[in-house]
Motif scaffolding. Structure first.
Motif, PDB file in Angstrom:
ATOM      1  N   GLU A 134       0.825  -1.209   0.000  1.00 13.93           N
ATOM      2  CA  GLU A 134       0.000   0.000   0.000  1.00 13.93           C
ATOM      3  C   GLU A 134       0.863   1.264   0.000  1.00 13.93           C
ATOM      4  OE1 GLU A 134      -2.822   0.177   3.244  1.00 13.93           O
ATOM      5  OE2 GLU A 134      -4.178   1.432   2.069  1.00 13.93           O
TER       6      GLU A 134
ATOM      7  N   LYS B 244      -6.727  10.872  -2.158  1.00 13.91           N
ATOM      8  CA  LYS B 244      -6.922  10.069  -0.951  1.00 13.91           C
ATOM      9  C   LYS B 244      -8.024  10.674  -0.087  1.00 13.91           C
ATOM     10  CE  LYS B 244      -4.316   8.053   2.834  1.00 13.91           C
ATOM     11  NZ  LYS B 244      -3.252   8.354   3.780  1.00 13.91           N
TER      12      LYS B 244
ATOM     13  N   CYS C 252     -11.430  10.288  -1.685  1.00 17.13           N
ATOM     14  CA  CYS C 252     -11.919   8.908  -1.562  1.00 17.13           C
ATOM     15  C   CYS C 252     -12.499   8.689  -0.160  1.00 17.13           C
ATOM     16  CB  CYS C 252     -10.799   7.915  -1.831  1.00 17.13           C
ATOM     17  SG  CYS C 252     -10.441   7.716  -3.584  1.00 17.13           S
ATOM     18  N   GLU C 253     -11.821   9.206   0.845  1.00 10.54           N
ATOM     19  CA  GLU C 253     -12.330   9.049   2.214  1.00 10.54           C
ATOM     20  C   GLU C 253     -13.688   9.737   2.356  1.00 10.54           C
ATOM     21  OE1 GLU C 253      -9.049  10.358   4.646  1.00 10.54           O
ATOM     22  OE2 GLU C 253      -7.947   8.494   4.208  1.00 10.54           O
TER      23      GLU C 253
ATOM     24  N   LEU D 118     -14.926   5.821  -0.952  1.00  6.64           N
ATOM     25  CA  LEU D 118     -14.412   4.977  -2.032  1.00  6.64           C
ATOM     26  C   LEU D 118     -13.036   4.441  -1.678  1.00  6.64           C
ATOM     27  CD1 LEU D 118     -15.235   7.332  -5.051  1.00  6.64           C
ATOM     28  CD2 LEU D 118     -16.505   5.280  -4.372  1.00  6.64           C
ATOM     29  N   ASP D 119     -12.719   3.269  -2.197  1.00  5.24           N
ATOM     30  CA  ASP D 119     -11.381   2.718  -2.043  1.00  5.24           C
ATOM     31  C   ASP D 119     -10.597   3.065  -3.310  1.00  5.24           C
ATOM     32  OD1 ASP D 119      -9.116   1.157  -2.017  1.00  5.24           O
ATOM     33  OD2 ASP D 119     -10.127  -0.593  -1.153  1.00  5.24           O
TER      34      ASP D 119
ATOM     35  N   LEU E 133      -8.164   1.962  -4.683  1.00  9.76           N
ATOM     36  CA  LEU E 133      -7.728   0.802  -5.467  1.00  9.76           C
ATOM     37  C   LEU E 133      -8.746   0.414  -6.538  1.00  9.76           C
ATOM     38  CD1 LEU E 133      -6.246  -1.705  -2.872  1.00  9.76           C
ATOM     39  CD2 LEU E 133      -5.002  -0.430  -4.628  1.00  9.76           C
ATOM     40  N   TYR E 134      -9.998   0.839  -6.340  1.00 10.67           N
ATOM     41  CA  TYR E 134     -11.065   0.479  -7.280  1.00 10.67           C
ATOM     42  C   TYR E 134     -11.508   1.639  -8.157  1.00 10.67           C
ATOM     43  CZ  TYR E 134     -11.396  -3.817  -4.617  1.00 10.67           C
ATOM     44  OH  TYR E 134     -11.102  -5.022  -4.031  1.00 10.67           O
TER      45      TYR E 134
ATOM     46  N   THR F  53      -0.754  -3.625   4.074  1.00 12.71           N
ATOM     47  CA  THR F  53      -1.289  -2.286   4.365  1.00 12.71           C
ATOM     48  C   THR F  53      -0.255  -1.410   5.061  1.00 12.71           C
ATOM     49  OG1 THR F  53      -2.139  -2.933   6.513  1.00 12.71           O
ATOM     50  CG2 THR F  53      -3.615  -3.233   4.634  1.00 12.71           C
TER      51      THR F  53
ATOM     52  N   VAL G 207      -7.240  -8.829  -1.790  1.00 11.05           N
ATOM     53  CA  VAL G 207      -7.871  -7.859  -2.688  1.00 11.05           C
ATOM     54  C   VAL G 207      -8.638  -8.640  -3.744  1.00 11.05           C
ATOM     55  CG1 VAL G 207      -7.415  -6.055  -4.387  1.00 11.05           C
ATOM     56  CG2 VAL G 207      -6.027  -6.184  -2.302  1.00 11.05           C
TER      57      VAL G 207
ATOM     58  N   GLN H 279     -19.232   0.515  -8.422  1.00 13.96           N
ATOM     59  CA  GLN H 279     -18.730   1.531  -7.526  1.00 13.96           C
ATOM     60  C   GLN H 279     -18.968   2.894  -8.171  1.00 13.96           C
ATOM     61  OE1 GLN H 279     -14.504   1.981  -6.668  1.00 13.96           O
ATOM     62  NE2 GLN H 279     -14.968   2.261  -4.517  1.00 13.96           N
TER      63      GLN H 279
END
Lengths: 332, 332
Positions: free
Chosen positions: A241, A251, A254-255, A259-260, A262-263, A312, A320, A327
Motif C-alpha cells: 500500500e 486520498k 476517496c475518504e 471509495l477505495d 484501489l477500485y 497495508t 484484494v 462503484q
C-alpha cells in the motif's frame, strides 16, 4: 441551427452536411465511403480493440469524452504491445444535443489523435430521439501492428517478477465524480486521460524480452486489473500500500466519498509486470518520461495461486478481490 | 437476476461474470484482454469500417439489431471490395434491459457472424442508467483485406456504364416501420438484412476489372446512394422507375405511410456500377445467387454533371436528390 436534429442521423442531406461541415474537416477521413482503405505495410500480427464511452458528465476537470475515447483506445492497443495506427469513431447523439458541445468534443478528438500519432479513418453518426440517449456516446475502435518479437501474456508471469505502475491512481475517477457531484478540491483533481503509446514504445524498444504483460487499470481500478492478472496467470501477487502512488487530494476525496482508491478508474496509467532484475532500469526509464514521472515498483509475484494480497500501511495483509458490483458507474 | 444492472458495466465482478457467462461463450473472443491479437497474412491494403446501430424496435420482421449490426458492417467492407475478416462489437445497455433479450441478440450476432464467415474478436460492454439509453445500442467495427488488383472508386465511372441492383428496395425500412407502428401486411414485409460478401466475392473473382464501384443503399435509400455516387464521380445517372425491383406490398406500404421507396433503407442489397459490355453477364451471375435472384439493371451513366434523373412509369423525368431531412429515424 444549433442543436442536433433527428434528421442528422437519417442518412440524407442533413447528415451529409453535418459530416461535411463538422466532422470531415476535423478528422483525417479520406472519403465518405462505407469503409476506409489504408495500407499497413506489415505482414505480422495486428491488435484490434473497441470501446464505447458513456462517461457522465461529458466534460470534466482535465478532459472530456472526446479525449477519453481516443486515449482509451490508443492505450488498449499500446498495453498489448501494439503500435496504434488507425481509429474509427462512431457517435450516438441525442436529439437536441448542442452543436457547440459537439464541436468542442470533435476538437478534443482531433487534438488527442494528433498527440497520440494515430489517424481517424472512418466514422459513423446516429441520432436517437430526445430521452433515449444522454447527449453523446462515442465508440472508438482501433487497430495497431505488433512488432516482430513482441508477445505479451499473463502466462509469462513468473515468481519474483516485479509489478510496476506508471503513475498515481484514482485521478480520473475522482475528477469525474467531483464534476458529477459539484465538489471542488484544492488543488483540483484532474483526470489523467492521456495516450501511453509513446512511453510504452520506449520501454518496448529497450526491454521487450523482459516485459511479461501490461494492462491499463481503467474501470474497476488497479485492484480489479491485478486480480484479473492473478487469475489469468494463476499466480499470487503481493502489493505494498505504501508504494502505490496516490495524491493526498485523491486520498482525501476517496475518504470523503467512501471509495477505495484501489477500485477507482484511471485513464492515463498502466501496470507492467517485468522480470525482477531489470525492474529498476525500466523504472528509471519510465520516470524520465513526462507521463511516467510518478512511476513506482508496487509489488511482486510471490507464488502460485491467483490471489492478490495487499500489505497495508499499518503492516497487516488483506486479500484484494475484484470490484464486487458497481462503484462508479459511467466513469468512462 | 434477469435484468441488466448498472454494476454490469462498472468493470468489476458483475461485468466479469456477464462476459464470462453470456458474451464469451457465444463470441469467438480469444481472451478478456484489452485488445485481440490476430494474424492477417496479408501485406496489401485493408479496409476499416464502423457503424453504430440504434434501430427501434430492436426486434422486427426478418431480423433484429444483432443481425443488422453484423451484416451491416460485413456489407460496408464487402462493397469496397474487401474480404471481411474480423469484427468488434460494443454494447451500450440500458439499466433494466432484459437479459433474455440480450441473450437473443447475442445469439443472432453469433449466427450472423458464422453465416458471413467473419470472426468477432473484441467486445466492450457499457451500462447507462435507466432513461439514458434505449434498451441496447450496438457498435460494430470491422476490418477486411483488399485483394491484389481490387481498386473500386467512383472516379472510375464512365459514360455508358450500367447501374445494377442486387435486389428489391425498401424491405428493411418498411419491416421496421410496420413493427414500430403495429401494422401488419399480407404477406408480411421482412427486413432484407443479410451478408452480401459471398455474392460480391463471386462477382469480384470473375469481373474485378469491370466493376467501377459498389455501395449498399442503407440509410437514405437508393436515391441518396445514387446521388452520392453522382456527386463523387461528377457524372449524371439515369434510372428507370419501371426497372427498379419493388415488391407490391412494400409499394403499397409506402403509399399508405407517405414514403418514397427510393428513400427507404435497405440492409441486404447493393448497387454496382459496371462496364456496359459485361453488365448482362454480371447480372446473370447475380441472379444465380440466392441473395441476388431479384437483381436488375436499373439505369446507366449518361454524361458529366452530378445529377440523378429518374424516368418515371408514365414517361416523365424527374431530378432525384438526397433525402432532404429525416424520413425514417432509427432505421438501423
Amino acid at each position: 441551427m444549433d442543436k442536433i436534429l433527428l434528421g442528422h442521423g437519417s442518412g440524407g442531406k442533413l447528415m451529409y452536411e453535418l459530416i461535411k461541415k463538422y466532422i470531415a474537416p476535423i478528422f483525417e477521413l479520406p472519403s465518405l465511403m462505407d469503409s476506409a482503405i489504408v495500407s499497413l505495410n506489415h505482414s505480422g500480427k495486428i491488435a484490434i480493440t473497441t470501446d464505447s464511452y458513456t462517461v457522465s458528465p461529458i466534460f470534466f476537470p482535465g478532459g472530456d469524452i472526446g479525449d477519453l475515447a481516443i486515449n482509451g483506445t490508443v492505450n488498449d492497443l499500446a498495453v498489448v504491445g501494439a503500435v496504434p495506427l488507425y481509429l474509427t469513431v462512431g457517435f450516438i447523439l441525442e436529439e437536441g444535443f448542442p452543436l457547440s458541445d459537439f464541436e468542442k468534443i470533435l476538437s478534443s478528438i482531433s487534438s488527442s489523435a494528433k498527440k497520440a500519432g494515430v489517424k481517424i479513418v472512418a466514422g459513423d453518426t446516429k441520432v436517437v430521439d430526445k430521452g433515449k440517449g444522454d447527449g453523446i456516446f462515442i465508440n472508438t475502435s482501433g487497430i495497431g501492428v505488433i512488432p516482430e518479437g513482441v508477445e505479451l501474456s499473463p502466462l509469462k508471469i513468473e515468481m519474483g517478477d516485479k509489478i510496476l505502475i506508471s503513475g498515481s491512481i484514482g485521478n480520473h475517477g475522482i475528477a469525474v465524480m467531483s464534476e458529477r457531484n459539484g465538489f471542488t478540491f484544492e488543488p483540483p483533481v484532474l483526470s489523467d486521460t492521456r495516450a501511453l503509446n509513446g512511453l510504452i514504445d520506449q520501454i518496448m524498444k529497450e526491454f521487450t524480452p523482459f516485459v511479461k504483460v501490461m494492462r491499463d487499470p481503467t474501470r474497476g481500478g488497479l485492484a480489479t486489473t491485478l486480480k484479473e492478472l492473478a487469475l489469468e496467470s494463476l499466480k499470487d501477487i503481493l502489493i505494498y500500500e505504501s508504494a502505490i502512488p496516490l495524491h493526498d487530494t485523491v486520498k482525501g476525496a476517496c475518504e470523503l466519498l467512501g471509495l477505495d482508491p484501489l477500485y477507482v478508474a484511471n485513464e492515463g496509467i498502466f501496470v507492467a509486470i517485468v522480470k525482477a532484475d531489470v525492474a529498476e532500469k525500466i523504472l528509471q526509464l519510465m520516470k524520465s518520461h513526462p507521463f511516467g514521472e510518478e512511476s513506482a515498483i508496487i509489488g511482486e509475484v510471490t507464488g502460485k495461486g491467483g490471489k492478490v494480497l495487499l500489505k497495508t500501511f499499518i503492516g497487516g495483509t488483506r486479500i484484494v478481490d475484484m470490484l464486487p458490483g458497481e462503484q462508479l458507474p459511467r466513469i468512462c
